[in-house]
Scaffold this motif. Structure first.
Motif, PDB file in Angstrom:
ATOM      1  N   GLN A  99       8.040  40.727   8.021  1.00  0.00           N
ATOM      2  CA  GLN A  99       8.153  39.464   7.279  1.00  0.00           C
ATOM      3  C   GLN A  99       6.936  38.563   7.446  1.00  0.00           C
ATOM      4  O   GLN A  99       6.736  37.642   6.658  1.00  0.00           O
ATOM      5  CB  GLN A  99       9.431  38.721   7.674  1.00  0.00           C
ATOM      6  N   SER A 100       6.116  38.842   8.446  1.00  0.00           N
ATOM      7  CA  SER A 100       4.885  38.059   8.597  1.00  0.00           C
ATOM      8  C   SER A 100       3.913  38.350   7.458  1.00  0.00           C
ATOM      9  O   SER A 100       2.965  37.592   7.220  1.00  0.00           O
ATOM     10  CB  SER A 100       4.224  38.392   9.939  1.00  0.00           C
ATOM     11  N   LYS A 101       4.160  39.469   6.740  1.00  0.00           N
ATOM     12  CA  LYS A 101       3.298  39.852   5.621  1.00  0.00           C
ATOM     13  C   LYS A 101       3.827  39.332   4.283  1.00  0.00           C
ATOM     14  O   LYS A 101       3.266  39.645   3.229  1.00  0.00           O
ATOM     15  CB  LYS A 101       3.194  41.382   5.544  1.00  0.00           C
ATOM     16  N   VAL A 102       4.909  38.565   4.318  1.00  0.00           N
ATOM     17  CA  VAL A 102       5.570  38.144   3.075  1.00  0.00           C
ATOM     18  C   VAL A 102       5.497  36.632   2.899  1.00  0.00           C
ATOM     19  O   VAL A 102       5.795  35.875   3.825  1.00  0.00           O
ATOM     20  CB  VAL A 102       7.045  38.591   3.066  1.00  0.00           C
ATOM     21  N   THR A 103       5.077  36.209   1.733  1.00  0.00           N
ATOM     22  CA  THR A 103       5.096  34.797   1.359  1.00  0.00           C
ATOM     23  C   THR A 103       5.852  34.666   0.045  1.00  0.00           C
ATOM     24  O   THR A 103       5.527  35.354  -0.931  1.00  0.00           O
ATOM     25  CB  THR A 103       3.671  34.238   1.174  1.00  0.00           C
ATOM     26  N   VAL A 104       6.873  33.822   0.027  1.00  0.00           N
ATOM     27  CA  VAL A 104       7.662  33.629  -1.187  1.00  0.00           C
ATOM     28  C   VAL A 104       7.120  32.442  -1.969  1.00  0.00           C
ATOM     29  O   VAL A 104       6.885  31.365  -1.414  1.00  0.00           O
ATOM     30  CB  VAL A 104       9.147  33.411  -0.849  1.00  0.00           C
ATOM     31  N   ILE A 105       6.897  32.668  -3.255  1.00  0.00           N
ATOM     32  CA  ILE A 105       6.396  31.625  -4.155  1.00  0.00           C
ATOM     33  C   ILE A 105       7.520  31.239  -5.113  1.00  0.00           C
ATOM     34  O   ILE A 105       8.063  32.106  -5.806  1.00  0.00           O
ATOM     35  CB  ILE A 105       5.182  32.125  -4.964  1.00  0.00           C
ATOM     36  N   LYS A 106       7.852  29.964  -5.136  1.00  0.00           N
ATOM     37  CA  LYS A 106       8.895  29.502  -6.062  1.00  0.00           C
ATOM     38  C   LYS A 106       8.316  29.386  -7.462  1.00  0.00           C
ATOM     39  O   LYS A 106       7.294  28.746  -7.673  1.00  0.00           O
ATOM     40  CB  LYS A 106       9.448  28.155  -5.604  1.00  0.00           C
ATOM     41  N   GLY A 107       8.985  30.054  -8.414  1.00  0.00           N
ATOM     42  CA  GLY A 107       8.495  30.000  -9.786  1.00  0.00           C
ATOM     43  C   GLY A 107       9.504  30.573 -10.756  1.00  0.00           C
ATOM     44  O   GLY A 107      10.529  31.131 -10.369  1.00  0.00           O
ATOM     45  N   ASP A 108       9.197  30.442 -12.050  1.00  0.00           N
ATOM     46  CA  ASP A 108      10.108  30.885 -13.095  1.00  0.00           C
ATOM     47  C   ASP A 108       9.305  31.185 -14.355  1.00  0.00           C
ATOM     48  O   ASP A 108       8.525  30.341 -14.816  1.00  0.00           O
ATOM     49  CB  ASP A 108      11.155  29.796 -13.376  1.00  0.00           C
ATOM     50  N   LEU A 109       9.483  32.351 -14.929  1.00  0.00           N
ATOM     51  CA  LEU A 109       8.747  32.747 -16.132  1.00  0.00           C
ATOM     52  C   LEU A 109       9.067  31.844 -17.322  1.00  0.00           C
ATOM     53  O   LEU A 109       8.266  31.738 -18.251  1.00  0.00           O
ATOM     54  CB  LEU A 109       9.081  34.200 -16.504  1.00  0.00           C
ATOM     55  N   PHE A 110      10.226  31.187 -17.303  1.00  0.00           N
ATOM     56  CA  PHE A 110      10.648  30.370 -18.448  1.00  0.00           C
ATOM     57  C   PHE A 110       9.994  28.989 -18.474  1.00  0.00           C
ATOM     58  O   PHE A 110       9.983  28.345 -19.514  1.00  0.00           O
ATOM     59  CB  PHE A 110      12.174  30.195 -18.434  1.00  0.00           C
ATOM     60  N   THR A 111       9.487  28.547 -17.356  1.00  0.00           N
ATOM     61  CA  THR A 111       8.972  27.179 -17.287  1.00  0.00           C
ATOM     62  C   THR A 111       7.460  27.135 -17.496  1.00  0.00           C
ATOM     63  O   THR A 111       6.763  28.130 -17.346  1.00  0.00           O
ATOM     64  CB  THR A 111       9.314  26.544 -15.920  1.00  0.00           C
ATOM     65  N   ASP A 112       6.974  25.949 -17.840  1.00  0.00           N
ATOM     66  CA  ASP A 112       5.535  25.767 -18.027  1.00  0.00           C
ATOM     67  C   ASP A 112       4.808  26.038 -16.707  1.00  0.00           C
ATOM     68  O   ASP A 112       5.304  25.706 -15.623  1.00  0.00           O
ATOM     69  CB  ASP A 112       5.238  24.327 -18.481  1.00  0.00           C
ATOM     70  N   ASN A 113       3.635  26.631 -16.819  1.00  0.00           N
ATOM     71  CA  ASN A 113       2.817  26.924 -15.641  1.00  0.00           C
ATOM     72  C   ASN A 113       3.554  27.799 -14.628  1.00  0.00           C
ATOM     73  O   ASN A 113       3.260  27.772 -13.428  1.00  0.00           O
ATOM     74  CB  ASN A 113       2.370  25.606 -14.975  1.00  0.00           C
ATOM     75  N   LEU A 114       4.545  28.560 -15.154  1.00  0.00           N
ATOM     76  CA  LEU A 114       5.376  29.447 -14.322  1.00  0.00           C
ATOM     77  C   LEU A 114       6.161  28.698 -13.253  1.00  0.00           C
ATOM     78  O   LEU A 114       6.682  29.302 -12.315  1.00  0.00           O
ATOM     79  CB  LEU A 114       4.509  30.534 -13.655  1.00  0.00           C
ATOM     80  N   GLY A 115       6.244  27.380 -13.387  1.00  0.00           N
ATOM     81  CA  GLY A 115       6.970  26.582 -12.404  1.00  0.00           C
ATOM     82  C   GLY A 115       6.303  26.520 -11.050  1.00  0.00           C
ATOM     83  O   GLY A 115       6.941  26.170 -10.047  1.00  0.00           O
ATOM     84  N   LEU A 116       5.003  26.842 -11.000  1.00  0.00           N
ATOM     85  CA  LEU A 116       4.279  26.861  -9.724  1.00  0.00           C
ATOM     86  C   LEU A 116       3.836  25.467  -9.318  1.00  0.00           C
ATOM     87  O   LEU A 116       3.391  24.675 -10.156  1.00  0.00           O
ATOM     88  CB  LEU A 116       3.045  27.768  -9.836  1.00  0.00           C
ATOM     89  N   SER A 117       3.938  25.181  -8.032  1.00  0.00           N
ATOM     90  CA  SER A 117       3.367  23.941  -7.519  1.00  0.00           C
ATOM     91  C   SER A 117       1.848  24.097  -7.480  1.00  0.00           C
ATOM     92  O   SER A 117       1.326  25.219  -7.518  1.00  0.00           O
ATOM     93  CB  SER A 117       3.898  23.654  -6.114  1.00  0.00           C
TER      94      SER A 117
END
Length: 520
Positions: A99-117
């Motif tokens: 799990q030290s190799k995993v980073t979760v990114i919050k996002g959504d294909l439906f939203t503008d800019n993929l919902g990325l911060s």
């Protein structure tokens, strides 16, 4: 004795052998130090991709997983629940600190800019070197606007994000071998798009104007020669990849797997991620629930999930090599079995029929080998109503009398309404040509061919079908593989089956005897 054999003889610890293989794998070496961004990680194939990378490519720099937020669960809770899945059990044993190799990114294909911060977007742009766009809405009967927003506009947003990445080496779009299914021979090349982006925007607007969306007539006018919205949307998305690849400074590849089924060996033999599509058909046929098949003996295209993932990782390395050596930006790789190792439903029925007695299911309702297979439509409908409708009516009547909710007839009507779709995909007679993918496989080193096994030419369908059945028993039916109750059930069903045959034979003889007296 070769040098490799001598080295293996000197290595006694199996862990050291495993490490040696990884150190001498060209694919593992390619992923060493790579930062990989993956969409669609919660789906069947997505889980397999994440698991394989973390288990066999331990020196990968980081895996960035795009996940949607949830009102019920925090992102941290979703990640914790995600890695509790049984598919990651082997990974936890071999690489407990994964799990030290995993980073979760919050996002959504439906939203503008993929919902990325802004922070997450900056991380992706400045770090990602390999990008897999695997997310898609795979439902055939979903509203047109939902499918187009997810599969077309979502892909467009991913391509725009990829163009901004500073270190990106390869972008891989996971499509489907049936994106251009109006053609019977599907080659590893780009085909004309069924629509441009303006048509997509207009269709979304029209679909969202009304509560029920586009009518059947309007939808059919939109998709034309396509049977439903899913392959139509994937075909448009493929063309977007081709367009964006023209002036890109990194490789673009499209990976088209056929129908993905249970795993062969990895990470768990026979593991199946869902009960949709072919898995449910396998299960229902083996339990004797499906009693009649309309089948023209055309070859089918089934690919084990681990073959699919292994081929995906192999073509990723190849696509990057093609770019660095030949500046080839847009590549298409197919993966299917119909042209190299075909199988039919009849062959599969025979394989499942030969499952050892102690591996039979205690939930079977009829003998698997007695299913009627016909290429005559009127004969199929005769058996469909005789062997499916009448038993469904009887079971629901019993449920109703016993005060329980009837449900079998509703399943019968639902299946009957979709028989045209089952016929379309079950008897399509497509030929999925995999020339480029085979070249990639043939160039793989012996170590890679073992670690990333994906050669559709040299494995046994009987072995695979038996492994798939054991997986269905374990993960879907929740039964032990070796089951004495299943053997007893099999003998009971044999007795019932042959008793009915004897009764029908006696009735036939009686009627014949009576007719002979009347006529003569």
């Amino acid at each position: 004795m070769s040098l490799v054999d001598e080295i293996y003889d000197r290595i006694e610890d199996t862990v050291e052998i495993f490490r040696y293989k990884k150190n001498h794998s060209e694919i593992v070496n390619f992923f060493t130090g790579q930062a990989v961004f993956i969409t669609g990680v919660t789906g069947y194939l997505g889980k397999c991709i994440v698991e394989k990378l973390l288990r066999d490519c331990p020196d990968i720099e980081q895996i960035y997983m795009l996940m949607r937020g949830s009102e019920k669960h925090s992102l941290e809770d979703r990640v914790h629940r995600y890695f509790q899945h049984v598919i990651f059990s082997r990974l936890k044993e071999e690489n407990p600190n994964f799990q030290s190799k995993v980073t979760v990114i919050k996002g959504d294909l439906f939203t503008d800019n993929l919902g990325l911060s802004d922070e997450d977007k900056s991380i992706i742009i400045n770090n990602v070197t390999v990008m897999y766009h695997n997310a898609a809405n795979v439902k055939f009967d979903v509203r047109a606007s939902v499918s187009l927003r997810s599969n077309v506009l979502g892909t467009k947003k991913m391509l725009e994000l990829a163009q901004q990445c500073k270190k990106l080496k390869v972008f891989v779009y996971v499509s489907t071998a049936y994106s251009h299914l109006y053609m019977k021979d599907i080659h590893e090349e780009f085909y004309p798009s069924p629509a441009d982006l303006q048509t997509v925007y207009d269709a979304i607007e029209a679909d969202e104007k009304t509560e029920k969306g586009l009518s059947e007539t309007e939808l059919q006018t939109l998709i034309g020669k396509y049977p439903n919205i899913y392959p139509y949307s994937k075909a448009i998305a493929e063309d977007l990849v081709r367009q964006y690849a023209k002036n890109a400074k990194f490789a673009h590849a499209i990976f088209r797997p056929a129908i993905v089924i249970s795993s062969y060996k990895e990470p768990l033999p026979g593991w199946c991620g869902n009960t949709n599509g072919p898995v449910m058909i396998f299960l229902a046929a083996t339990l004797g629930i499906i009693r009649a098949f309309y089948h023209h003996q055309h070859p089918l295209d089934f690919i084990p999930s681990d073959f699919t993932v292994n081929a995906l990782l192999a073509i990723t390395r190849d696509a990057q090599l093609q770019w660095s050596e030949k500046r080839q930006r847009d590549l298409v790789y197919n993966l299917g079995s119909s042209t190299v190792n075909p199988i039919t439903f009849t062959m599969m029925r025979s394989n499942f029929e030969e499952v050892p007695l102690l591996e039979k299911s205690e939930k079977a309702v009829a003998l698997a080998g007695t299913t009627r297979m016909t290429s005559c439509l009127w004969e199929f409908y005769f058996w469909h109503w005789t062997l499916h409708f009448i038993p469904a009516l009887l079971v629901d009547s019993i449920l109703l009398v016993s005060g329980k909710k009837p449900m079998v007839l509703s399943i019968f009507w639902k299946v009957t309404r979709h028989l045209d779709k089952i016929d379309y995909f079950g008897n399509g007679n497509w030929k999925i040509h995999i020339t480029k993918t085979l070249k990639v496989i043939d160039k793989m080193s012996p170590t890679d061919r073992e670690m990333f096994y994906c050669d559709m030419r040299d494995y046994s369908w009987q072995e695979l079908n038996w492994i798939a059945w054991r997986g269905l028993k374990l993960y879907i039916l929740k039964e032990d593989i070796i089951n004495e109750a299943g053997r007893r059930r099999y003998y009971l069903l044999c007795g019932i089956h042959y008793a009915f045959r004897v009764i029908w034979f006696l009735v036939f003889c009686y009627v014949l005897f009576k007719l002979s007296f009347i006529l003569f």
